[in-house]
Scaffold this active site. Sequence first.
Site, PDB file in Angstrom:
ATOM      1  N   HIS A 130       0.585  -0.321  -3.459  1.00  0.00           N
ATOM      2  CA  HIS A 130       0.307  -0.071  -2.034  1.00  0.00           C
ATOM      3  C   HIS A 130       1.663   0.002  -1.303  1.00  0.00           C
ATOM      4  O   HIS A 130       1.997  -0.865  -0.505  1.00  0.00           O
ATOM      5  CB  HIS A 130      -0.566  -1.202  -1.473  1.00  0.00           C
ATOM      6  CG  HIS A 130      -1.266  -0.858  -0.200  1.00  0.00           C
ATOM      7  ND1 HIS A 130      -1.023   0.303   0.512  1.00  0.00           N
ATOM      8  CD2 HIS A 130      -2.230  -1.531   0.497  1.00  0.00           C
ATOM      9  CE1 HIS A 130      -1.788   0.318   1.592  1.00  0.00           C
ATOM     10  NE2 HIS A 130      -2.528  -0.766   1.597  1.00  0.00           N
ATOM     11  N   ASP A 217      -3.522 -11.902  -0.882  1.00  0.00           N
ATOM     12  CA  ASP A 217      -4.412 -10.748  -0.709  1.00  0.00           C
ATOM     13  C   ASP A 217      -5.805 -11.214  -1.120  1.00  0.00           C
ATOM     14  O   ASP A 217      -5.968 -12.311  -1.680  1.00  0.00           O
ATOM     15  CB  ASP A 217      -3.930  -9.580  -1.597  1.00  0.00           C
ATOM     16  CG  ASP A 217      -4.630  -8.267  -1.272  1.00  0.00           C
ATOM     17  OD1 ASP A 217      -5.372  -8.201  -0.270  1.00  0.00           O
ATOM     18  OD2 ASP A 217      -4.452  -7.301  -2.038  1.00  0.00           O
TER      19      ASP A 217
HETATM   20  N1   CP Z   1      -4.140  -3.147   4.347  1.00  0.00           N
HETATM   21  C1   CP Z   1      -4.818  -1.976   4.261  1.00  0.00           C
HETATM   22  O1   CP Z   1      -4.440  -1.037   3.568  1.00  0.00           O
HETATM   23  O2   CP Z   1      -5.906  -1.924   5.071  1.00  0.00           O
HETATM   24  P1   CP Z   1      -7.022  -0.777   5.010  1.00  0.00           P
HETATM   25  O3   CP Z   1      -7.712  -0.881   3.687  1.00  0.00           O
HETATM   26  O4   CP Z   1      -7.931  -1.089   6.176  1.00  0.00           O
HETATM   27  O5   CP Z   1      -6.336   0.554   5.168  1.00  0.00           O
END
Ligand code: CP
Length: 297
Positions: A130, A217
């Site tokens: 991510h 997370d």
């Molecule tokens: N943290 C994040 O990516 O949030 P979303 O899944 O709402 O985009």
Amino acid sequence: MSRHFLRLRDFSVDELNNLIERAIELKRLRHDGSPHQTCANKTLAMIFELSSTRTRVAFEAGIAQLGGQSIFLSPRDTQLGRGEPIKDTARVLAKMVDIVMIRAKDQATIDEYARHSDIPVINGMSNELHPCQLLADIMTIVESQGEIEGREVAFVGDGYNMCQSFIEASTIFGFDLKVATPLDYRPSAKYVKCSNHVEFMDSPSDAVLNADVVVTDVWSSMGHEEDTHRVKAFDGFQITSNLLDKAKHDAIFLHCLPAHRGEEVDEYVLDDPRSLVWEESGNRLHSQKALMEFLLN
Ligand code: CP
């Protein structure tokens, strides 16, 4: 040949540091109401195989604030959902828009898309990484603590895409990462072996001890909701105010959100004075604007 942002290491450390500096400047410009339409008439296409609040809104609002526009594409409403190959979609969209963001269940889908795209592609999250969230997280650490190099970061919880992104970041930015996960939920060796800044700790307390930054997370990321063993496996890995007390007195707490109160965090810690989670989520906007500006210009 277009530049892509599929993983942090697609950019040099200087490029990443400049991008974070620019994100902080863009934040100030927005707060001052100063115009910054550096991507006028540019179009962003956003492909979401999985749900999103922050990523979608930050990209959609972000490109609008930069003077451009966006198109939201979900597999349900496009030919992707009826089996049109990802490589064909990549070739078609490159003829029509200027930049693409894709959130996919599988990192391989994003990598394949980028291989066939003549325009910049951004990883909006996959099962492995991510990187956009990391831009916002590093920005938040830099804003609150001055610099990231040499800091002690503790990651407590699931060794999934956020943990693996922090592992990738630890090598690039030069911070020490102490990871506490249940044994069966450790990050992939593929990422661990690429960093000499990662140490696995026996317990959340050991990981958090004297940390500058504490991160967690959710225990069940999208696609893992059916794994009923998780709540038991993660027992003892919840972030509480008492656990944060073991970190440095000026430590901060980060969570990419959405959070599940009562699981990876207790009822209170998101609103603890040490929590910067709301600032962190807002920084998604500024850092993604800086990223699009860099790739488009
Ligand atoms: N943290 C994040 O990516 O949030 P979303 O899944 O709402 O985009």
